[in-house]
Scaffold this motif. Structure first.
Motif, PDB file in Angstrom:
ATOM      1  N   LYS A   1       4.779   3.354   0.330  1.00 37.30           N
ATOM      2  CA  LYS A   1       5.498   4.341  -0.599  1.00 37.30           C
ATOM      3  C   LYS A   1       5.633   5.736   0.505  1.00 37.30           C
ATOM      4  CE  LYS A   1       4.271   2.665  -5.014  1.00 37.30           C
ATOM      5  NZ  LYS A   1       5.229   1.660  -4.756  1.00 37.30           N
TER       6      LYS A   1
ATOM      7  N   ILE B   1       8.746   1.099   2.079  1.00 30.69           N
ATOM      8  CA  ILE B   1       8.651   0.787   0.724  1.00 30.69           C
ATOM      9  C   ILE B   1       7.540   0.354   0.256  1.00 30.69           C
ATOM     10  CG2 ILE B   1       9.705  -1.150  -0.910  1.00 30.69           C
ATOM     11  CD1 ILE B   1      12.166  -0.905   0.742  1.00 30.69           C
TER      12      ILE B   1
ATOM     13  N   GLN C   1      14.780   2.022  -3.700  1.00 27.69           N
ATOM     14  CA  GLN C   1      13.357   2.059  -3.276  1.00 27.69           C
ATOM     15  C   GLN C   1      12.863   2.670  -2.144  1.00 27.69           C
ATOM     16  OE1 GLN C   1      15.105  -0.620  -3.615  1.00 27.69           O
ATOM     17  NE2 GLN C   1      14.323  -2.488  -2.652  1.00 27.69           N
TER      18      GLN C   1
END
Length: 131
Positions: A105, A102, A124
């Motif tokens: 990314k 998370i 997410q």
């Protein structure tokens, strides 16, 4: 880097139990490794080959650190999962992989349905099941 490999996928890549494209992506440096996955994977390594296996993994996969705020992310994800009665089944290592993915990314590359559940409840998180 694009992916963060989970132990469930890493073991299959190493054992050549998946499409060769994944080994090629690893060779190109597109699949990263973090310490929780390395530690889990090394628990199945033969003691005589332990150092060689660790060096091989570190040489092939770019290493990414678990973020400093990982436990905050873990807490938020854990609470979201618990609110939906979906908190069972994840290990501490899984939670740290999730937090790392998370924050950085990255897409978690896995062969574990728990990551799919987390991604449904915590959007997410990006995940992909290795084929």
């Amino acid at each position: 880097m694009r992916y963060l490999v989970d132990t469930s996928a890493l073991v299959r890549i190493v054992r050549r139990q998946v499409d060769p494209q994944w080994s090629e992506l690893a060779t190109r440096g597109l699949i990263a490794l973090c310490d929780p996955v390395l530690v889990e994977t090394l628990t199945i390594a033969d003691a005589k080959a332990y150092d060689r296996v660790e060096r091989g993994l570190r040489d092939l996969y770019p290493w990414v650190p678990v973020p400093d705020d990982a436990w905050q992310v873990v807490r938020a994800v854990r609470q979201e999962l618990a609110s939906q009665s979906a908190h069972q089944g994840l290990s501490v290592a899984d939670y740290l992989v999730i937090a790392t993915a998370i924050r950085l990314k990255l897409v978690v590359l896995h062969q574990d349905a728990d990551f799919e559940t987390v991604a449904r409840l915590a959007p997410q998180l990006s995940e992909e099941r290795i084929g």
